[in-house]
Design a protein around this motif. Structure first.
Motif, mmCIF file in Angstrom:
data_model
loop_
_atom_site.group_PDB
_atom_site.id
_atom_site.type_symbol
_atom_site.label_atom_id
_atom_site.label_comp_id
_atom_site.label_asym_id
_atom_site.label_seq_id
_atom_site.Cartn_x
_atom_site.Cartn_y
_atom_site.Cartn_z
ATOM 1 N N THR A 155 0.834 -1.199 0.000
ATOM 2 C CA THR A 155 0.000 0.000 0.000
ATOM 3 C C THR A 155 0.866 1.245 0.000
ATOM 4 O OG1 THR A 155 -1.742 -1.170 1.226
ATOM 5 C CG2 THR A 155 -1.820 1.227 1.226
ATOM 6 N N SER A 156 1.955 1.221 0.754
ATOM 7 C CA SER A 156 2.884 2.347 0.759
ATOM 8 C C SER A 156 3.642 2.459 -0.568
ATOM 9 C CB SER A 156 3.884 2.201 1.918
ATOM 10 O OG SER A 156 3.214 2.130 3.164
ATOM 11 N N ILE A 157 4.007 1.307 -1.134
ATOM 12 C CA ILE A 157 4.739 1.324 -2.404
ATOM 13 C C ILE A 157 3.896 1.951 -3.515
ATOM 14 C CG2 ILE A 157 5.700 -0.150 -4.224
ATOM 15 C CD1 ILE A 157 6.620 -2.054 -2.031
ATOM 16 N N PHE A 158 2.598 1.639 -3.537
ATOM 17 C CA PHE A 158 1.726 2.131 -4.605
ATOM 18 C C PHE A 158 0.958 3.390 -4.196
ATOM 19 C CE2 PHE A 158 2.177 -2.361 -5.892
ATOM 20 C CZ PHE A 158 2.624 -2.153 -7.192
ATOM 21 N N SER A 159 1.394 4.060 -3.144
ATOM 22 C CA SER A 159 0.775 5.325 -2.755
ATOM 23 C C SER A 159 0.940 6.359 -3.869
ATOM 24 C CB SER A 159 1.394 5.835 -1.452
ATOM 25 O OG SER A 159 0.908 7.121 -1.140
ATOM 26 N N THR A 160 -0.084 7.177 -4.077
ATOM 27 C CA THR A 160 -0.053 8.122 -5.193
ATOM 28 C C THR A 160 1.004 9.201 -5.004
ATOM 29 O OG1 THR A 160 -2.415 7.756 -5.577
ATOM 30 C CG2 THR A 160 -1.426 9.730 -6.557
ATOM 31 N N ASN A 161 1.086 9.772 -3.830
ATOM 32 C CA ASN A 161 1.965 10.923 -3.620
ATOM 33 C C ASN A 161 3.356 10.551 -3.118
ATOM 34 O OD1 ASN A 161 -0.103 12.767 -4.362
ATOM 35 N ND2 ASN A 161 -0.970 12.629 -2.290
ATOM 36 N N PHE A 162 3.444 9.528 -2.302
ATOM 37 C CA PHE A 162 4.725 9.219 -1.664
ATOM 38 C C PHE A 162 5.175 7.769 -1.916
ATOM 39 C CE2 PHE A 162 2.378 12.302 0.946
ATOM 40 C CZ PHE A 162 3.227 13.402 0.835
ATOM 41 N N GLY A 163 4.586 7.105 -2.888
ATOM 42 C CA GLY A 163 4.913 5.705 -3.129
ATOM 43 C C GLY A 163 6.196 5.522 -3.921
ATOM 44 N N ASP B 213 4.719 10.455 -15.831
ATOM 45 C CA ASP B 213 3.719 11.011 -14.922
ATOM 46 C C ASP B 213 3.377 10.023 -13.821
ATOM 47 O OD1 ASP B 213 3.586 13.307 -16.458
ATOM 48 O OD2 ASP B 213 1.968 12.511 -17.730
ATOM 49 N N GLN B 214 2.864 10.554 -12.710
ATOM 50 C CA GLN B 214 2.413 9.707 -11.620
ATOM 51 C C GLN B 214 1.166 8.927 -12.031
ATOM 52 O OE1 GLN B 214 1.740 12.161 -8.182
ATOM 53 N NE2 GLN B 214 3.864 12.048 -7.516
ATOM 54 N N VAL B 215 0.973 7.790 -11.369
ATOM 55 C CA VAL B 215 -0.207 6.952 -11.590
ATOM 56 C C VAL B 215 -0.921 6.768 -10.265
ATOM 57 C CG1 VAL B 215 -1.059 4.688 -12.307
ATOM 58 C CG2 VAL B 215 0.877 5.738 -13.513
ATOM 59 N N ALA B 216 -2.221 6.997 -10.267
ATOM 60 C CA ALA B 216 -3.016 6.766 -9.049
ATOM 61 C C ALA B 216 -3.326 5.273 -8.970
ATOM 62 C CB ALA B 216 -4.292 7.598 -9.092
ATOM 63 N N ALA C 29 6.691 3.316 -6.268
ATOM 64 C CA ALA C 29 6.409 3.091 -7.691
ATOM 65 C C ALA C 29 6.351 4.409 -8.454
ATOM 66 C CB ALA C 29 5.090 2.333 -7.842
ATOM 67 N N ASN C 30 5.662 5.396 -7.893
ATOM 68 C CA ASN C 30 5.585 6.692 -8.568
ATOM 69 C C ASN C 30 6.913 7.438 -8.515
ATOM 70 O OD1 ASN C 30 2.991 6.693 -9.614
ATOM 71 N ND2 ASN C 30 2.074 7.417 -7.708
ATOM 72 N N ALA C 31 7.702 7.208 -7.475
ATOM 73 C CA ALA C 31 9.033 7.823 -7.420
ATOM 74 C C ALA C 31 9.908 7.310 -8.560
ATOM 75 C CB ALA C 31 9.686 7.532 -6.071
ATOM 76 N N VAL C 32 9.809 6.032 -8.858
ATOM 77 C CA VAL C 32 10.560 5.460 -9.983
ATOM 78 C C VAL C 32 10.064 6.049 -11.303
ATOM 79 C CG1 VAL C 32 11.061 3.332 -11.234
ATOM 80 C CG2 VAL C 32 11.094 3.343 -8.737
ATOM 81 N N LEU C 33 8.739 6.165 -11.447
ATOM 82 C CA LEU C 33 8.188 6.735 -12.681
ATOM 83 C C LEU C 33 8.643 8.175 -12.870
ATOM 84 C CD1 LEU C 33 4.508 5.361 -12.644
ATOM 85 C CD2 LEU C 33 6.439 4.560 -14.013
ATOM 86 N N GLN C 34 8.639 8.952 -11.798
ATOM 87 C CA GLN C 34 9.088 10.335 -11.894
ATOM 88 C C GLN C 34 10.581 10.412 -12.221
ATOM 89 O OE1 GLN C 34 7.678 11.912 -8.076
ATOM 90 N NE2 GLN C 34 6.225 13.203 -9.191
ATOM 91 N N GLY C 35 11.351 9.475 -11.684
ATOM 92 C CA GLY C 35 12.771 9.434 -12.005
ATOM 93 C C GLY C 35 13.027 9.156 -13.467
ATOM 94 N N LEU C 36 12.098 8.446 -14.102
ATOM 95 C CA LEU C 36 12.210 8.154 -15.533
ATOM 96 C C LEU C 36 11.554 9.226 -16.393
ATOM 97 C CD1 LEU C 36 11.404 4.311 -15.444
ATOM 98 C CD2 LEU C 36 13.653 5.393 -15.655
ATOM 99 N N GLY C 37 11.046 10.270 -15.751
ATOM 100 C CA GLY C 37 10.415 11.347 -16.491
ATOM 101 C C GLY C 37 8.975 11.083 -16.880
#
Length: 323
Positions: free
Chosen positions: A148-156, A168-171, A158-166
């Protein structure tokens, strides 16, 4: 004269005694093992009390309406007729099949590749086996909270990795496919190591002469994998597929804990839009949220039928491939 005439009457009891001797012997042999029957009786008593009787009562209950407190009302087949036209049940069935497909098929392939690598490893074999099996013995509730923490929208993560790759975040836990993928990833992480160890045990039964002959003929690792390993592992793959089908179609803890805080109406709703509501979650919602135990029992038997059909289909497909 008297002795000759009395012979048949004297012979009758003797004949009946001979015929009853095997019956008495069998009776004595059964009674002679009463201590052994007494020793194994707790299992059968527990199975009767917590297995057969509840199953029989659930079948009886599926033909009645009952809220758990009042008197039962006979409903006949109306529960099952409503089940066939219940859109929410079919939605939960669709969700279950999608999650099962995107979790089980990649999981089995990854597990088989992992088993091949473990089989060829020379050092630290026992460590790798322990490490891969560890997720299976870890508490599902604890793992679901972490995911649940890994797939959190704002602080997860998974989204941190996506942002690192340029990107967008995924809810993840608020969209239809995001929810399904999150549950599938959790189930894949949990069961890959278990199936890898099963495949590893099967790989160790394949004669090494087959691989040596393949190398002599110039076969590469990919050709060896698909032309020797996979055909020889077909019975083990069938077993893993059937077990994964049974467990995957009865998924409950993973979506329930993962999506418990994403819907305010029910912890069994499966997130926004019921996107992660599996058949078992729908069964719990009807039984314990709506107190409709009769319809819940009908759903349970519907789940049993679906699992049985898919297990048979999987078995027949793999068996057909062997011919």
């Amino acid at each position: 004269m008297t002795g000759v005439g009395a012979a048949p009457t004297l012979g009758a009891p003797a004949d009946s005694g001979v015929r009853s001797a095997p019956a008495r012997a069998r009776s004595r042999s059964v009674l002679g093992y009463w201590r052994l029957y007494l020793a194994i009786s707790p299992f059968y008593l527990l199975f009767l009390c917590f297995g057969l009787i509840p199953v029989g009562f659930s079948l009886y209950l599926s033909f009645h309406r009952w809220d758990g407190l009042g008197s039962m009302e006979y409903a006949g087949l109306s529960q099952y007729r409503y089940l066939l036209s219940d859109g929410q049940f079919w939605n939960s069935l669709t969700n279950t099949l999608i999650i099962w497909a995107i979790a089980t098929l990649p999981m089995l392939f990854i597990a088989l590749v992992t088993a091949v690598m473990l089989n060829s490893a020379v050092r630290f074999k026992n460590f790798y086996r322990f490490a891969y099996f560890l997720p299976n013995v870890t508490s599902v509730v604890a793992v679901a909270i972490i995911f649940t923490s890994i797939f959190s929208t704002n602080f997860g993560l998974a989204n941190a990795v996506l942002q690192g790759l340029g990107l967008d975040q995924v809810a993840w836990l608020n969209t239809d496919w995001g929810i399904k993928i999150s549950i599938a990833v959790l189930m894949t992480w949990q069961w890959t190591g278990y199936n890898a160890l099963i495949f590893l045990a099967g790989l160790q039964t394949i004669p090494t002469e087959l691989y040596e002959a393949a190398r002599v003929d110039g076969a590469g690792p990919v050709q060896t994998f698909f032309r020797i390993t996979v055909p020889m592992m077909r019975p083990i793959i069938l077993f893993a597929l059937v077990v994964s089908t049974v467990t995957g179609l009865q998924s409950f803890t993973e979506p329930q804990v993962l999506l418990a805080n994403t819907n305010n109406t029910s912890t069994f709703a499966g997130g926004p839009g019921n996107s992660g509501q599996t058949m078992v979650l729908y069964f719990f919602q009807q039984s314990f949220d709506n107190n409709d135990f009769g319809y819940g029992a009908a759903i349970a038997w519907g789940i049993f039928l679906v699992v049985a059909i898919f297990s048979i289909v999987n078995w027949r497909l793999v068996q057909r491939g062997e011919k």
